[in-house]
Enzyme design. Structure first.
Site, PDB file in Angstrom:
ATOM      1  N   LYS A 112      30.836  37.412  33.646  1.00  0.00           N
ATOM      2  CA  LYS A 112      30.594  37.112  35.247  1.00  0.00           C
ATOM      3  C   LYS A 112      28.925  36.239  35.384  1.00  0.00           C
ATOM      4  CE  LYS A 112      34.077  38.621  38.530  1.00  0.00           C
ATOM      5  NZ  LYS A 112      34.693  40.268  39.279  1.00  0.00           N
ATOM      6  N   LYS A 195      41.784  33.951  30.541  1.00  0.00           N
ATOM      7  CA  LYS A 195      42.547  34.724  31.054  1.00  0.00           C
ATOM      8  C   LYS A 195      42.557  33.937  32.670  1.00  0.00           C
ATOM      9  CE  LYS A 195      41.320  37.825  34.326  1.00  0.00           C
ATOM     10  NZ  LYS A 195      40.033  39.176  34.550  1.00  0.00           N
ATOM     11  N   LYS A 198      42.424  34.124  40.381  1.00  0.00           N
ATOM     12  CA  LYS A 198      41.943  33.188  40.897  1.00  0.00           C
ATOM     13  C   LYS A 198      40.853  32.207  41.137  1.00  0.00           C
ATOM     14  CE  LYS A 198      42.723  38.668  43.606  1.00  0.00           C
ATOM     15  NZ  LYS A 198      41.787  38.579  42.601  1.00  0.00           N
TER      16      LYS A 198
HETATM   17  P1  TYM Z   1      41.237  42.058  40.746  1.00  0.00           P
HETATM   18  O1  TYM Z   1      41.154  41.897  41.516  1.00  0.00           O
HETATM   19  O2  TYM Z   1      40.661  41.278  39.863  1.00  0.00           O
HETATM   20  O3  TYM Z   1      42.950  41.802  40.154  1.00  0.00           O
HETATM   21  C1  TYM Z   1      43.443  43.189  40.398  1.00  0.00           C
HETATM   22  C2  TYM Z   1      44.596  43.787  38.899  1.00  0.00           C
HETATM   23  O4  TYM Z   1      45.160  42.311  38.542  1.00  0.00           O
HETATM   24  C3  TYM Z   1      45.004  42.653  37.559  1.00  0.00           C
HETATM   25  N1  TYM Z   1      44.971  41.226  36.430  1.00  0.00           N
HETATM   26  C4  TYM Z   1      45.355  40.807  35.485  1.00  0.00           C
HETATM   27  N2  TYM Z   1      46.418  41.040  34.995  1.00  0.00           N
HETATM   28  C5  TYM Z   1      47.032  40.592  33.755  1.00  0.00           C
HETATM   29  N3  TYM Z   1      47.013  39.223  33.706  1.00  0.00           N
HETATM   30  C6  TYM Z   1      45.681  39.064  34.176  1.00  0.00           C
HETATM   31  N4  TYM Z   1      46.022  37.636  34.268  1.00  0.00           N
HETATM   32  C7  TYM Z   1      45.367  39.367  35.076  1.00  0.00           C
HETATM   33  N5  TYM Z   1      44.445  39.157  36.890  1.00  0.00           N
HETATM   34  C8  TYM Z   1      44.405  39.900  36.764  1.00  0.00           C
HETATM   35  C9  TYM Z   1      43.603  43.173  37.024  1.00  0.00           C
HETATM   36  O5  TYM Z   1      43.918  43.928  35.765  1.00  0.00           O
HETATM   37  C10 TYM Z   1      43.826  44.142  38.211  1.00  0.00           C
HETATM   38  O6  TYM Z   1      44.879  45.634  37.752  1.00  0.00           O
HETATM   39  N6  TYM Z   1      37.650  45.718  40.151  1.00  0.00           N
HETATM   40  C11 TYM Z   1      39.069  45.666  40.714  1.00  0.00           C
HETATM   41  C12 TYM Z   1      38.894  46.192  41.305  1.00  0.00           C
HETATM   42  C13 TYM Z   1      39.408  47.542  41.451  1.00  0.00           C
HETATM   43  C14 TYM Z   1      39.893  48.680  41.112  1.00  0.00           C
HETATM   44  C15 TYM Z   1      38.904  49.516  41.356  1.00  0.00           C
HETATM   45  C16 TYM Z   1      41.309  49.068  39.622  1.00  0.00           C
HETATM   46  C17 TYM Z   1      37.893  47.986  42.199  1.00  0.00           C
HETATM   47  N7  TYM Z   1      38.370  49.242  42.446  1.00  0.00           N
HETATM   48  C18 TYM Z   1      39.911  50.993  41.544  1.00  0.00           C
HETATM   49  C19 TYM Z   1      41.620  49.556  40.069  1.00  0.00           C
HETATM   50  C20 TYM Z   1      40.851  51.134  40.638  1.00  0.00           C
HETATM   51  C21 TYM Z   1      39.216  43.933  39.904  1.00  0.00           C
HETATM   52  O7  TYM Z   1      38.876  43.528  40.226  1.00  0.00           O
HETATM   53  O8  TYM Z   1      40.780  43.499  40.325  1.00  0.00           O
END
Ligand code: TYM
Length: 333
Positions: A112, A195, A198
């Site tokens: 990032k 990947k 969004k």
């Molecule tokens: P975020 O908002 O990027 O994504 C949310 C969830 O979606 C999964 N994900 C994917 N899985 C498969 N293929 C993809 N292309 C893909 N893009 C996203 C992510 O792995 C995630 O599970 N840091 C985290 C949010 C967070 C969190 C937490 C998660 C904050 N605190 C505590 C678990 C526990 C994030 O940015 O997710």
């Protein structure tokens, strides 16, 4: 009974990657015995600048989408992170437990920040400490995520171990990530090595969970492929990232194994396969988009749902974080 915790950033619209990698598992896990706590991580969202009005809008949008996917607030706790101060308080303690070297190794930060490490917010750097706090504030032990979050979960375990060691207690438990094998990493429709995200500048690279049937069909039709027909064996997909991704998506959305999908489509070109894929995706996703739009008609009701969730979340996190503060040596609040 164990406790499950997971979070999603309310930035942009959730993608098919979010859904197949994580959200559908959030929904499924509600059927088990574990208590589910699901969080819209708005504190994480502002590690990169968000227009305030857009952040409010997107937080409601993500709440609406989760409800539309089947998150049931009778069974699960759904709330926004900023409404429960325990997250930020424990994150601060973890800022003082985690080591610079640990955070410098985080691949997501390196991706990032890219070449701009001097210009990004310090929040982006300490982001994983807040994520560790999210989970540990609930003594959660099971965390459903896509595989891009595995390194952060490992770090959360390292932080807990160091905290326990530093203060001579066994206070924070170990965390186990729950990853869906077939769709742990859904890739971009334009580049099978990237990947699905969004934040990708190209909307054609992803399916948004609120895309209409026409848009889904068009994006699948235009998805990058190669000229070969679909192969017979799973390992024949190894060097064909785009084909592999589309077959994986089809398998995940229809609940089949990749080998079963290949058994059905082996030898066929991408034309008929893409048609079947678009049809399956539309059948699954279009109703979710429609329900999301329904929920969004009443923003006040959405705010109330999140506020009620926050009160329930606070009731769990507050005593745990108060105990962590006591262990650190803070006087009572
Ligand atoms: P975020 O908002 O990027 O994504 C949310 C969830 O979606 C999964 N994900 C994917 N899985 C498969 N293929 C993809 N292309 C893909 N893009 C996203 C992510 O792995 C995630 O599970 N840091 C985290 C949010 C967070 C969190 C937490 C998660 C904050 N605190 C505590 C678990 C526990 C994030 O940015 O997710």
């Amino acid at each position: 009974m164990a406790r499950i915790f997971s979070g999603i950033q309310p930035t942009g619209i959730a993608t098919l990657g979010n859904y197949l990698g994580a959200l559908r598992n959030w929904v499924a896990l509600q059927q088990g015995d574990d208590e589910c706590v699901y969080c819209l991580v708005d504190l994480h969202a502002i590690t990169t600048f968000q227009e305030p009005a857009a952040l409010r809008e997107q937080t409601r949008q993500m709440a609406a989408l989760l409800l539309a996917c089947g998150i049931d607030t009778e069974r699960s706790i759904l709330f926004h992170q900023s409404a429960v101060s325990a997250h930020a308080r424990l994150a601060w303690i973890f800022n003082c437990v985690a080591r610079m070297g640990w955070l410098k190794r985080m691949t997501q930060f390196k991706d990032k920040a890219g070449k701009h490490q001097e210009e990004v917010s310090t929040g982006l750097f300490t982001y994983p400490n807040l994520m560790a706090a999210d989970i540990h504030a609930y003594h959660a032990t099971r965390v459903p995520v896509g595989d891009d979050q595995l390194q952060h979960i490992e770090l959360a375990n390292d932080i807990a171990e160091k905290f326990n060691h530093d203060f001579g207690v066994a206070f924070f438990p170990r965390i186990e990530p729950l990853v869906l094998k077939e769709s742990a990493r859904v890739m971009s429709l334009r580049d099978g090595t990237k990947k699905m995200s969004k934040s990708d500048p190209s909307d054609m690279s992803r399916i948004n969970m609120t895309d209409t049937a026409d848009v889904i069909a068009q994006k699948i039709r235009k998805a990058k492929t190669d000229p070969e027909p679909l192969p017979e064996h799973v390992h024949d997909l190894d060097a064909r990232p785009e084909a592999r991704n589309l077959v994986g998506i089809y398998a995940a959305i229809t609940g089949h194994k990749v080998s079963e999908v290949l058994h059905r489509f082996a030898g066929s070109g991408f034309g008929p396969f893409k048609e079947a894929l678009a049809e399956a995706l539309i059948a699954h996703i279009e109703p979710i988009g429609n329900r999301t739009r329904e929920y969004l008609k009443d923003p006040t009701a959405l705010d109330r749902i999140l506020q009620e969730g926050a009160r329930k979340a606070e009731a769990i996190a507050e005593p745990i974080v108060a105990e962590a503060e006591r262990l650190v040596g803070f006087l009572p609040r």
